[in-house]
Design an enzyme around this catalytic site. Structure first.
Site, PDB file in Angstrom:
ATOM      1  N   HIS A   1      -6.710 -18.077  -1.251  1.00 52.90           N
ATOM      2  CA  HIS A   1      -6.713 -16.714  -0.706  1.00 52.90           C
ATOM      3  C   HIS A   1      -6.181 -15.690  -1.710  1.00 52.90           C
ATOM      4  O   HIS A   1      -6.852 -14.712  -2.008  1.00 52.90           O
ATOM      5  CB  HIS A   1      -5.870 -16.654   0.586  1.00 52.90           C
ATOM      6  CG  HIS A   1      -5.431 -15.267   0.922  1.00 52.90           C
ATOM      7  ND1 HIS A   1      -6.188 -14.425   1.689  1.00 52.90           N
ATOM      8  CD2 HIS A   1      -4.334 -14.546   0.543  1.00 52.90           C
ATOM      9  CE1 HIS A   1      -5.566 -13.258   1.784  1.00 52.90           C
ATOM     10  NE2 HIS A   1      -4.446 -13.307   1.096  1.00 52.90           N
TER      11      HIS A   1
ATOM     12  N   SER B   1      -0.793  18.832  26.680  1.00 55.43           N
ATOM     13  CA  SER B   1       0.529  19.082  26.109  1.00 55.43           C
ATOM     14  C   SER B   1       0.454  19.628  24.685  1.00 55.43           C
ATOM     15  O   SER B   1       1.253  20.469  24.289  1.00 55.43           O
ATOM     16  CB  SER B   1       1.336  17.790  26.067  1.00 55.43           C
ATOM     17  OG  SER B   1       1.559  17.314  27.359  1.00 55.43           O
TER      18      SER B   1
ATOM     19  N   GLY C   1      -7.671 -10.929   9.014  1.00 54.86           N
ATOM     20  CA  GLY C   1      -6.483 -10.067   9.039  1.00 54.86           C
ATOM     21  C   GLY C   1      -6.791  -8.737   9.712  1.00 54.86           C
ATOM     22  O   GLY C   1      -6.013  -8.244  10.539  1.00 54.86           O
TER      23      GLY C   1
ATOM     24  N   GLU D   1      -3.012   6.103  18.938  1.00 59.71           N
ATOM     25  CA  GLU D   1      -2.579   6.945  17.815  1.00 59.71           C
ATOM     26  C   GLU D   1      -2.928   6.336  16.460  1.00 59.71           C
ATOM     27  O   GLU D   1      -3.309   7.046  15.531  1.00 59.71           O
ATOM     28  CB  GLU D   1      -1.057   7.179  17.881  1.00 59.71           C
ATOM     29  CG  GLU D   1      -0.592   8.016  19.061  1.00 59.71           C
ATOM     30  CD  GLU D   1      -0.394   7.181  20.330  1.00 59.71           C
ATOM     31  OE1 GLU D   1      -0.587   5.939  20.289  1.00 59.71           O
ATOM     32  OE2 GLU D   1      -0.045   7.768  21.375  1.00 59.71           O
TER      33      GLU D   1
HETATM   34  C1  LIG Z   1      -1.175  -4.529   7.309  1.00 57.92           C
HETATM   35  C2  LIG Z   1      -1.155  -5.664   6.354  1.00 57.92           C
HETATM   36  N1  LIG Z   1      -0.366  -6.718   6.599  1.00 57.92           N
HETATM   37  C3  LIG Z   1      -0.298  -7.723   5.725  1.00 57.92           C
HETATM   38  C4  LIG Z   1      -1.033  -7.713   4.583  1.00 57.92           C
HETATM   39  C5  LIG Z   1      -0.903  -8.838   3.580  1.00 57.92           C
HETATM   40  N2  LIG Z   1      -2.139  -9.632   3.587  1.00 57.92           N
HETATM   41  C6  LIG Z   1      -3.095  -9.448   2.682  1.00 57.92           C
HETATM   42  S1  LIG Z   1      -4.411 -10.429   2.938  1.00 57.92           S
HETATM   43  C7  LIG Z   1      -3.692 -11.149   4.268  1.00 57.92           C
HETATM   44  C8  LIG Z   1      -4.390 -12.223   5.031  1.00 57.92           C
HETATM   45  C9  LIG Z   1      -5.716 -11.790   5.433  1.00 57.92           C
HETATM   46  O1  LIG Z   1      -6.494 -12.829   5.882  1.00 57.92           O
HETATM   47  P1  LIG Z   1      -8.056 -12.660   5.918  1.00 57.92           P
HETATM   48  O2  LIG Z   1      -8.389 -11.307   6.389  1.00 57.92           O
HETATM   49  O3  LIG Z   1      -8.595 -13.805   6.669  1.00 57.92           O
HETATM   50  O4  LIG Z   1      -8.485 -12.702   4.413  1.00 57.92           O
HETATM   51  P2  LIG Z   1      -8.927 -14.000   3.598  1.00 57.92           P
HETATM   52  O5  LIG Z   1      -7.804 -14.978   3.720  1.00 57.92           O
HETATM   53  O6  LIG Z   1     -10.155 -14.487   4.231  1.00 57.92           O
HETATM   54  O7  LIG Z   1      -9.112 -13.504   2.214  1.00 57.92           O
HETATM   55  C10 LIG Z   1      -2.437 -10.608   4.504  1.00 57.92           C
HETATM   56  C11 LIG Z   1      -1.542 -11.025   5.605  1.00 57.92           C
HETATM   57  C12 LIG Z   1      -1.852  -6.595   4.358  1.00 57.92           C
HETATM   58  N3  LIG Z   1      -2.571  -6.469   3.267  1.00 57.92           N
HETATM   59  N4  LIG Z   1      -1.911  -5.606   5.268  1.00 57.92           N
END
Ligand SMILES: Cc1ncc(C[n+]2csc(CCOP(=O)(O)OP(=O)(O)O)c2C)c(N)n1
Length: 662
Positions: free
Chosen positions: A262, A384, A157, A411
Site C-alpha cells: 500500500h 438562522s 479509505g 457540514e
Molecule cells: C483523512 C485521512 N485519514 C488517513 C489517511 C492516511 N491514509 C492514507 S491511505 C490510507 C488507507 C487507504 O486505503 P485504501 O483507500 O483502500 O487505499 P489502498 O490501500 O487501496 O491504496 C490511509 C488510512 C489519509 N490520507 N486521510
C-alpha cells in the site's frame, strides 16, 4: 486485453513502481491495482485535451484516493500534459511537479488537491452540481455547451470516511446523473484487510442513496471496465458507482493483495520479481516502450479535434446568442462590477439595530442582483444564517436552474462540495452554518485555503452571546482556529456597513477563501463605520487631541461596548482611540505607513476586546497592553447575561482600561 493495452497498463504500473522506489516513499499498490481502470477511463471515455487542460467543457477527473498520485502522474505524462519523464523521476522531490499527493494549481491536469481521504469525493459532487447548474443556464437546442461528466476515483479509505456518505447521499438526492465514481474495491487499507473494520455492503449503501451500482469483477479487464463506464454514462437519472474489484499491488508475487504494497517501495528484489512476472524489461528504470508513446500520441488528434469542435460551437453560440455569450464571459470572469460597490443599498442600514447575520442577508440580496452566478446555501440553517437568496429558486433534481442549495445537515460535505463548485469554474459559491460547527468542516476549509479558492463561508452565532443554547453552541476557540489557517481571511464585522465591506472583500478576493463571522444578536449601527473596513482595521473613533493615552482594539460585537467605554473614559479626562479590527490578516497586509498611522508604535497602552480565545493578539497588545478574551467555554443563559458574567460589559472595560492606563 490486447497487447498494446497490456503494455500501456504495465507502463503505468512500472512508472509508479520505479518512482516510488527512487523516492524511497509513496504508494505503489493503488496505481498497480488500478492501472487498467485509469487507463480505460482516460483512453476510451474521458473527454479531455492535454493542450488545453482548463477547457471549460472537459470531463473532470478527481483522484480522491490522492495517495495513488502516481496513477494520475503516469497518465498525465503519457497523454502529453507537459509532465516530463524527468518530473516522474523527481516524484516527491523539492520543486518537482509531482508532489506526494496531487496539488491543484501545481500540475496541469490536476483538478483538485487530494490526500485527506474522501475530500475529493466531496469535491466531485460539487463539480457535478456545477455542471448541472451551468448546463441549465447556458445550453440551448443544438448547443450543448456544458455537457461533461465528473469521474471520481475512490478507494476503501474514501468510502470509510463519513464525508463520502454525506456527499453521496446528497448526490443521490440531487440525481446527479453525470457523476460516476470508480471504486477501487481492493479490500486492503493500511492496517491490513478491510475485514478488521469495514464489512458493510458498500453497493447496498449506495443503492440506498439512490445511485446505480455496477460491478466489474475483474479489475484488469479493459473491456469489462469500459462496458461498465458506458453503462454508467447511459444512466442520466442518477449517479453511478462502479465497484471495480482490483488487487492492490497487482503483479508483485510477494506483495500483491497485501497491505505491504500500500504505502512502501517494493524494494529492489521484489521489483525484479515483479518485472519478471509481468514480462517487463528489468532495465532501464522508468521504461516507456516507444509503442506506448506512439499509442498515446494516437489519441492526440481526436482529443484536440473534440476541443476544437467545442470552440467552434462556442463561437457559433456567441453569434446566435450574443447576450448569453456575454453572460458566459461574465460568469467565468470573476469580476465584481463597479456598479455594485457604488450601489447605496449595499451600505444603507439606517439606524436600526441589526444582527450582522441579518445585515449579511440584506446585503446578499443586492449582491445576487449583480452576481447571478452566486450559488450556495446552508447546512439546514437558512432561517438562522440568512443566506437564502430570495430572487433564486432552490437547486433540486427537478429544478437545476435554482441556486439555493440545501446541503442538509452535512457540514463536512458542504465544505468539500463548495470547493468543487468553485474548482469547476463559472460560479461564485458560498455556504453557511453556525461558527461553532466550522469544526465539522475544517478539513475541507483547510484544503480550500491551500488551493487558493475564492469561496465564502458565512459563520453566524459568533460568540458566547449566542446565549441559551449553551457552551456546545457558543464558539470560543473557532475564531483562532480559522485565523490559524494560512491564506484564510477572517472578517468579524461590527455593524451593517462593516458587514457590507466584508462581503465586498470576500467577493473581490480571487486567491483564497474568506470567512465572515457574524453575530446572532442585534448590534447598533455605529457612527464612523464604513468602507474603511476594507482595510481590515481602521479608526472608528479618533481621540480629540491626536495623542491618545490608550488605544482600544475591538472586533465585531465588542466594538460597540468599546465605544461606550471610551465615552466614559473621555468623561474622566482620558484621550482614547478605538480601532475596529474587522480582520487581522487584512490589516496586517496593509502598508507599514497605514498600520503605523492606525496603531502608532509609540502608543503601547492598549486594550484588546474580543469575546473569543485571546490567541494571536500579543503583538497588537504591545508590552503594556491587555487582552480581554475568553479562556473557557461559555454557559447556558441569556446572551447578555453570559456576556456580563464573562466581563464583556462597559463597566468592566472601563475598569480594565483604567488598570492599563495606571
Ligand atoms: C483523512 C485521512 N485519514 C488517513 C489517511 C492516511 N491514509 C492514507 S491511505 C490510507 C488507507 C487507504 O486505503 P485504501 O483507500 O483502500 O487505499 P489502498 O490501500 O487501496 O491504496 C490511509 C488510512 C489519509 N490520507 N486521510
Amino acid at each position: 486485453m490486447n497487447a498494446i493495452d497490456e503494455m500501456a497498463v504495465n507502463t503505468i504500473r512500472f512508472l509508479a513502481v520505479d518512482a516510488v522506489e527512487k523516492a524511497g516513499s509513496g504508494h505503489p499498490g493503488l496505481p498497480m491495482g488500478g492501472a487498467a481502470t485509469g487507463y480505460t477511463l482516460w483512453t476510451q471515455h474521458l473527454k479531455h485535451c492535454p493542450e488545453a487542460p482548463d477547457w471549460a467543457d472537459r470531463d473532470r477527473f478527481v483522484l480522491s484516493a490522492g495517495h495513488g498520485s502516481m496513477l494520475l502522474y503516469a497518465l498525465l505524462h503519457l497523454f502529453g500534459y507537459g509532465l516530463s519523464l524527468e518530473e516522474i523521476k523527481s516524484f516527491r522531490q523539492w520543486g518537482s511537479r509531482t508532489p506526494g499527493h496531487p496539488e491543484f494549481g501545481h500540475t496541469p491536469g490536476v483538478e483538485t488537491t487530494t490526500g485527506p481521504l474522501g475530500q475529493g469525493f466531496g469535491n466531485a459532487v460539487g463539480m457535478a452540481i456545477a455542471e448541472r447548474r451551468l448546463a441549465e443556464e447556458f445550453n440551448r437546442p443544438g448547443y450543448p455547451l456544458v455537457d461533461h461528466h465528473t469521474y471520481v476515483y475512490a478507494g476503501d479509505g474514501c468510502m470509510m470516511e463519513g464525508i463520502s456518505s454525506e456527499a453521496a447521499s446528497l448526490a443521490g438526492h440531487l440525481k446527479l446523473g453525470k457523476l460516476i465514481c470508480l471504486y477501487d474495491d481492493n479490500s486492503i487499507s493500511i492496517d491490513g484487510s478491510t475485514d478488521i473494520a469495514f464489512t458493510e455492503d458498500v453497493g447496498k449503501r449506495f443503492e440506498a442513496y439512490g445511485w446505480q451500482v455496477l460491478r466489474v469483477d475483474e479489475g484488469n479487464r479493459v473491456e469489462m471496465i469500459s462496458e461498465a463506464i458506458s453503462e454508467a454514462r447511459q444512466e442520466t437519472g442518477r449517479p453511478s458507482l462502479i465497484m471495480v474489484r482490483t488487487e492492490i499491488g497487482y503483479g508483485s508475487p510477494g506483495k500483491q493483495g497485501t497491505a505491504g504494497v500500500h504505502g512502501a517501495p517494493l524494494g529492489s528484489e521484489e521489483i525484479v520479481e515483479t518485472k519478471n512476472n509481468l514480462s517487463w524489461p528489468l532495465e532501464p528504470d522508468f521504461y516507456v516502450p516507444p509503442e506506448v508513446y506512439e499509442h498515446f500520441s494516437g489519441f492526440k488528434e481526436t482529443l484536440k479535434a473534440r476541443k476544437e469542435e467545442w470552440d467552434a460551437l462556442l463561437s457559433d453560440y456567441r453569434q446566435e446568442y450574443p447576450d448569453l455569450g456575454e453572460r458566459w464571459d461574465s460568469w467565468f470572469s470573476g469580476q465584481v462590477p463597479d456598479k455594485l460597490i457604488a450601489d447605496q443599498r449595499v451600505w444603507d442600514f439606517g439606524d436600526q439595530s441589526l444582527a450582522t447575520r441579518a445585515a449579511s442577508g440584506q446585503v446578499m440580496q443586492v449582491l445576487a442582483e449583480f452576481l447571478p452566478n452566486m450559488i450556495g446555501g446552508s447546512a439546514d440553517l437558512n432561517s438562522s444564517t440568512k443566506t437564502g437568496l430570495k430572487q433564486f429558486s432552490d437547486f433540486q433534481a427537478g429544478n437545476p436552474g435554482g441556486s439555493n442549495i440545501h446541503f442538509g445537515v452535512r457540514e463536512h460535505a458542504m465544505g468539500a462540495i463548495l470547493s468543487g463548485l468553485c474548482l469547476h469554474g463559472g460560479l461564485r459559491p458560498f455556504c453557511s452554518t453556525f461558527l461553532v460547527f466550522f469544526d465539522y468542516m475544517k478539513p475541507a476549509v483547510r484544503l480550500a485555503a491551500m488551493m487558493g479558492l475564492p469561496v465564502v463561508y458565512v459563520y453566524t452565532h459568533d460568540s458566547i452571546a449566542v446565549g441559551e443554547d449553551g457552551p456546545t453552541h457558543q464558539p470560543v476557540e473557532q475564531l483562532s482556529h480559522l485565523r490559524s489557517i494560512p491564506n484564510m481571511h477572517v472578517l468579524r464585522p461590527a455593524d451593517g456597513k462593516e458587514t457590507a465591506a466584508a462581503w465586498l472583500h470576500a467577493l473581490q478576493r480571487r486567491c483564497g477563501p474568506t470567512a465572515l463571522v457574524l453575530s446572532r444578536q442585534k448590534l447598533p449601527q455605529l457612527e464612523g463605520s464604513g468602507k474603511e473596513a476594507l482595510k481590515g482595521g481602521y479608526i472608528i473613533h479618533r481621540e480629540k487631541d491626536g495623542n491618545p493615552d490608550l488605544i482600544i482594539i475591538a472586533s465585531g460585537s465588542e466594538v460597540d461596548p468599546a465605544l461606550k467605554a471610551t465615552r466614559e473614559l473621555e468623561d474622566k479626562g482620558y484621550s482614547v482611540r478605538v480601532v475596529s479590527m474587522v480582520s487581522r490578516e487584512l490589516f496586517l497586509a496593509q502598508d507599514e505607513d497605514y498600520k503605523e498611522e492606525i496603531l502608532p508604535s509609540a502608543i503601547t497602552k492598549r486594550l484588546i476586546v474580543e469575546a473569543a480565545l485571546p490567541v494571536g493578539w500579543e503583538s497588537f497588545a504591545c508590552s503594556e497592553g491587555k487582552v480581554i478574551g475568553l479562556d473557557d467555554f461559555g454557559a447556558s443563559a441569556p446572551g447578555p447575561v453570559v456576556m456580563e458574567k464573562r466581563g464583556f460589559t462597559v463597566e468592566n472595560l472601563v475598569r480594565q482600561a483604567e488598570a492599563v492606563l495606571a
